[in-house]
Design a protein around this motif. Structure first.
Motif, PDB file in Angstrom:
ATOM      1  N   ILE A   1       0.841  -1.206   0.000  1.00 21.33           N
ATOM      2  CA  ILE A   1       0.000   0.000   0.000  1.00 21.33           C
ATOM      3  C   ILE A   1       0.873   1.251   0.000  1.00 21.33           C
ATOM      4  CG2 ILE A   1      -0.336   0.061   2.529  1.00 21.33           C
ATOM      5  CD1 ILE A   1      -3.131   0.853   0.126  1.00 21.33           C
TER       6      ILE A   1
ATOM      7  N   ILE B   1      -4.500   9.204   5.539  1.00 19.36           N
ATOM      8  CA  ILE B   1      -5.174   7.991   5.060  1.00 19.36           C
ATOM      9  C   ILE B   1      -5.805   7.249   6.246  1.00 19.36           C
ATOM     10  CG2 ILE B   1      -4.751   5.739   3.952  1.00 19.36           C
ATOM     11  CD1 ILE B   1      -2.686   7.181   2.187  1.00 19.36           C
TER      12      ILE B   1
ATOM     13  N   ASN C   1      -9.471   6.322   6.992  1.00 18.11           N
ATOM     14  CA  ASN C   1     -10.207   5.088   6.658  1.00 18.11           C
ATOM     15  C   ASN C   1     -10.254   4.105   7.837  1.00 18.11           C
ATOM     16  OD1 ASN C   1      -7.718   3.831   6.763  1.00 18.11           O
ATOM     17  ND2 ASN C   1      -7.589   3.385   4.573  1.00 18.11           N
TER      18      ASN C   1
ATOM     19  N   LEU D   1     -16.183   6.479   5.417  1.00 19.90           N
ATOM     20  CA  LEU D   1     -16.539   7.886   5.144  1.00 19.90           C
ATOM     21  C   LEU D   1     -18.023   7.999   4.824  1.00 19.90           C
ATOM     22  CD1 LEU D   1     -13.454   9.194   3.158  1.00 19.90           C
ATOM     23  CD2 LEU D   1     -14.280   9.969   5.384  1.00 19.90           C
ATOM     24  N   ASP D   2     -18.555   6.984   4.144  1.00 14.32           N
ATOM     25  CA  ASP D   2     -19.984   6.972   3.831  1.00 14.32           C
ATOM     26  C   ASP D   2     -20.806   6.982   5.124  1.00 14.32           C
ATOM     27  OD1 ASP D   2     -22.001   6.963   1.883  1.00 14.32           O
ATOM     28  OD2 ASP D   2     -22.359   4.828   2.216  1.00 14.32           O
TER      29      ASP D   2
ATOM     30  N   VAL E   1     -23.611  12.913   0.537  1.00 13.52           N
ATOM     31  CA  VAL E   1     -22.268  12.970  -0.049  1.00 13.52           C
ATOM     32  C   VAL E   1     -22.308  13.403  -1.517  1.00 13.52           C
ATOM     33  CG1 VAL E   1     -22.079  10.572  -0.841  1.00 13.52           C
ATOM     34  CG2 VAL E   1     -20.048  11.750   0.028  1.00 13.52           C
ATOM     35  N   ASN E   2     -23.471  13.276  -2.168  1.00  9.32           N
ATOM     36  CA  ASN E   2     -23.596  13.697  -3.567  1.00  9.32           C
ATOM     37  C   ASN E   2     -23.491  15.208  -3.746  1.00  9.32           C
ATOM     38  OD1 ASN E   2     -23.955  11.193  -5.019  1.00  9.32           O
ATOM     39  ND2 ASN E   2     -25.818  10.989  -3.797  1.00  9.32           N
TER      40      ASN E   2
ATOM     41  N   PRO F   1     -18.635  17.025  -0.718  1.00 10.00           N
ATOM     42  CA  PRO F   1     -17.861  17.597   0.388  1.00 10.00           C
ATOM     43  C   PRO F   1     -16.416  17.870  -0.024  1.00 10.00           C
ATOM     44  CG  PRO F   1     -18.121  15.235   0.678  1.00 10.00           C
ATOM     45  CD  PRO F   1     -18.956  15.605  -0.511  1.00 10.00           C
TER      46      PRO F   1
ATOM     47  N   LEU G   1     -12.317  19.184   1.360  1.00  9.27           N
ATOM     48  CA  LEU G   1     -11.386  19.482   2.446  1.00  9.27           C
ATOM     49  C   LEU G   1     -10.992  20.958   2.358  1.00  9.27           C
ATOM     50  CD1 LEU G   1      -9.574  18.302   4.724  1.00  9.27           C
ATOM     51  CD2 LEU G   1      -7.857  17.841   2.953  1.00  9.27           C
TER      52      LEU G   1
ATOM     53  N   THR H   1      -7.430   5.237  -7.431  1.00 14.63           N
ATOM     54  CA  THR H   1      -6.642   4.604  -6.358  1.00 14.63           C
ATOM     55  C   THR H   1      -6.967   5.225  -5.013  1.00 14.63           C
ATOM     56  OG1 THR H   1      -4.819   4.066  -7.826  1.00 14.63           O
ATOM     57  CG2 THR H   1      -4.284   4.214  -5.491  1.00 14.63           C
ATOM     58  N   TRP H   2      -6.967   6.561  -4.955  1.00 11.06           N
ATOM     59  CA  TRP H   2      -7.209   7.251  -3.679  1.00 11.06           C
ATOM     60  C   TRP H   2      -8.630   7.002  -3.170  1.00 11.06           C
ATOM     61  CZ3 TRP H   2      -4.508  10.068  -0.055  1.00 11.06           C
ATOM     62  CH2 TRP H   2      -3.134  10.173  -0.305  1.00 11.06           C
TER      63      TRP H   2
ATOM     64  N   VAL I   1      -8.441   3.551  -1.661  1.00 10.15           N
ATOM     65  CA  VAL I   1      -7.649   3.481  -0.418  1.00 10.15           C
ATOM     66  C   VAL I   1      -8.407   4.138   0.742  1.00 10.15           C
ATOM     67  CG1 VAL I   1      -5.539   4.321   0.706  1.00 10.15           C
ATOM     68  CG2 VAL I   1      -5.409   3.310  -1.564  1.00 10.15           C
ATOM     69  N   LEU I   2      -9.036   5.273   0.464  1.00 14.53           N
ATOM     70  CA  LEU I   2      -9.766   5.986   1.524  1.00 14.53           C
ATOM     71  C   LEU I   2     -11.182   5.439   1.722  1.00 14.53           C
ATOM     72  CD1 LEU I   2      -8.757   9.674   0.693  1.00 14.53           C
ATOM     73  CD2 LEU I   2      -8.175   8.441   2.787  1.00 14.53           C
ATOM     74  N   ASN I   3     -11.606   4.556   0.795  1.00 13.06           N
ATOM     75  CA  ASN I   3     -12.998   4.099   0.802  1.00 13.06           C
ATOM     76  C   ASN I   3     -13.925   5.318   0.777  1.00 13.06           C
ATOM     77  OD1 ASN I   3     -15.138   2.387   0.799  1.00 13.06           O
ATOM     78  ND2 ASN I   3     -14.932   1.718   2.928  1.00 13.06           N
TER      79      ASN I   3
ATOM     80  N   PRO J   1     -16.636   7.735  -0.768  1.00 14.23           N
ATOM     81  CA  PRO J   1     -17.809   7.653  -1.651  1.00 14.23           C
ATOM     82  C   PRO J   1     -18.082   8.932  -2.448  1.00 14.23           C
ATOM     83  CG  PRO J   1     -18.518   8.173   0.565  1.00 14.23           C
ATOM     84  CD  PRO J   1     -17.010   8.074   0.611  1.00 14.23           C
ATOM     85  N   ASN J   2     -17.260   9.967  -2.245  1.00 13.00           N
ATOM     86  CA  ASN J   2     -17.529  11.273  -2.867  1.00 13.00           C
ATOM     87  C   ASN J   2     -17.455  11.149  -4.393  1.00 13.00           C
ATOM     88  OD1 ASN J   2     -17.652  13.962  -3.581  1.00 13.00           O
ATOM     89  ND2 ASN J   2     -16.250  14.640  -1.971  1.00 13.00           N
ATOM     90  N   PRO J   3     -18.573  11.415  -5.096  1.00 17.05           N
ATOM     91  CA  PRO J   3     -18.600  11.191  -6.552  1.00 17.05           C
ATOM     92  C   PRO J   3     -17.754  12.175  -7.349  1.00 17.05           C
ATOM     93  CG  PRO J   3     -20.665  12.184  -5.815  1.00 17.05           C
ATOM     94  CD  PRO J   3     -19.870  11.871  -4.585  1.00 17.05           C
ATOM     95  N   ILE J   4     -17.357  13.302  -6.755  1.00 16.47           N
ATOM     96  CA  ILE J   4     -16.585  14.294  -7.524  1.00 16.47           C
ATOM     97  C   ILE J   4     -15.209  13.775  -7.937  1.00 16.47           C
ATOM     98  CG2 ILE J   4     -17.783  16.289  -6.527  1.00 16.47           C
ATOM     99  CD1 ILE J   4     -15.308  16.817  -4.782  1.00 16.47           C
TER     100      ILE J   4
ATOM    101  N   LYS K   1     -20.976  14.558 -12.469  1.00 15.72           N
ATOM    102  CA  LYS K   1     -21.370  15.085 -11.155  1.00 15.72           C
ATOM    103  C   LYS K   1     -20.649  16.414 -10.879  1.00 15.72           C
ATOM    104  CE  LYS K   1     -23.747  13.850  -8.222  1.00 15.72           C
ATOM    105  NZ  LYS K   1     -25.102  14.396  -7.853  1.00 15.72           N
TER     106      LYS K   1
ATOM    107  N   GLY L   1      -8.232  15.917  -1.584  1.00 17.84           N
ATOM    108  CA  GLY L   1      -7.416  16.871  -0.820  1.00 17.84           C
ATOM    109  C   GLY L   1      -6.157  16.249  -0.228  1.00 17.84           C
TER     110      GLY L   1
END
Lengths: 140, 135
Positions: A22, A50, A53, A59-60, A70-71, A74, A76, B23-24, B27-29, B31-34, B40, B54
């Motif tokens: 990873i 990271i 996670n 995150l969901d 989330v659609n 969001p 940072l 990949t990111w 790795v972060l799991n 769900p953000n569609p952007i 979107k 970010g």
């Protein structure tokens, strides 16, 4: 509307194990030329972020807990990280965190937003390795 | 190595590919569609290509520090995101030394870093403090 009752809520927590595979993937995807060599035990330090996670929610689930769709996309806004030691490969870390604040703001650029601040802390055994304060921008 | 306040860092540059955003997200799991669906992004009025994560932008800042100071130890880094990096953007990180504190066996070096793309200045600004061996 966000669920403001979540302020001070502590995440369930979880664990983070950074392996060579990873670490190499993150190096590749960010253009870092350092492959994890056997004599280099430090991981990419972005694993401090990271670790998001590994807070005990996906995150969901986190966004659902906040009552945020989330659609809406969001983003940072800010992130402040303190390191007390370097993150290393093949060490198992404990990850904790809590929500600090939720504030409403009207932004000229992106309209009405909620600003959510939360902290994530990473420990090796009982020693703190990093803490990260996140500021998320959640469009209404 | 002799460092000076005001000394510029070597630039660090990277071409962001959509596959890295995938990949990111994995790795972060995340769900953000952007990050995965450019339609979107268009619908939200944010552009026409997928938006980079970010944390990946902050990783580029760390890579610039690492390439300039291979023996660095990170003490802290504060990051403010003022814009977005999109898939296919070329990011460039520039920076300079803002302060040096000499200790007996090591240096505490403060850095200011700025990430920009071919389309936008000051996407991300960071202030970092690192520790370096004093040789």
């Amino acid at each position: 509307m966000l669920n403001v009752d979540v302020i001070n809520h502590e995440f369930p927590g979880g664990s983070l194990l950074i392996n060579h595979k990873i670490n190499d993937l993150i190096n590749l995807s960010t253009g870092n030329n350092k492959n994890s060599e056997t004599n280099n035990i430090d991981s990419h330090q972005i694993f401090s972020m990271i670790a998001l996670n590994s807070i005990g929610y996906t995150l969901d689930e986190f966004f659902k807990y906040l009552n945020f769709d989330v659609n809406k996309g969001p983003m940072l806004g800010q992130c402040d990280i303190n390191f007390y030691n370097s993150l290393q490969i093949d060490k198992k870390y404990n990850v904790k965190g809590r929500i600090i604040s939720i504030d409403y703001k009207k932004s000229k650029k992106i309209g009405e937003i909620d600003i959510v601040k939360f902290i994530v802390e990473i420990f090796f055994k009982k020693t703190k390795v990093t803490n990260i304060e996140y500021t998320l921008i959640l469009p209404r | 190595m002799n460092y000076k306040t005001g000394q510029k860092l070597n630039k660090w540059t990277f071409l962001v590919k959509q596959e890295y955003l995938v990949t990111w997200s994995q790795v972060l799991n995340d769900p953000n569609p952007i990050h995965l669906d450019n339609k979107k992004v268009e619908e939200l009025g944010l552009g026409n290509k997928c938006i980079n994560q970010g944390p990946a932008n902050i990783a580029y800042i760390l890579n610039c520090i690492s390439s300039n100071f291979p023996e660095y130890q990170l003490i802290k880094i504060n990051n403010k995101l003022n814009g977005n990096v999109f898939a296919d953007d070329r990011v460039t990180v520039e920076g300079q030394i803002s302060d040096i504190e000499k200790k007996k066996d090591y240096l505490i070096v403060s850095l200011f870093l700025d990430l920009h793309t071919q389309n936008q200045n000051n996407v991300l600004s960071s202030n970092a403090v690192i520790r370096l061996p004093n040789r």
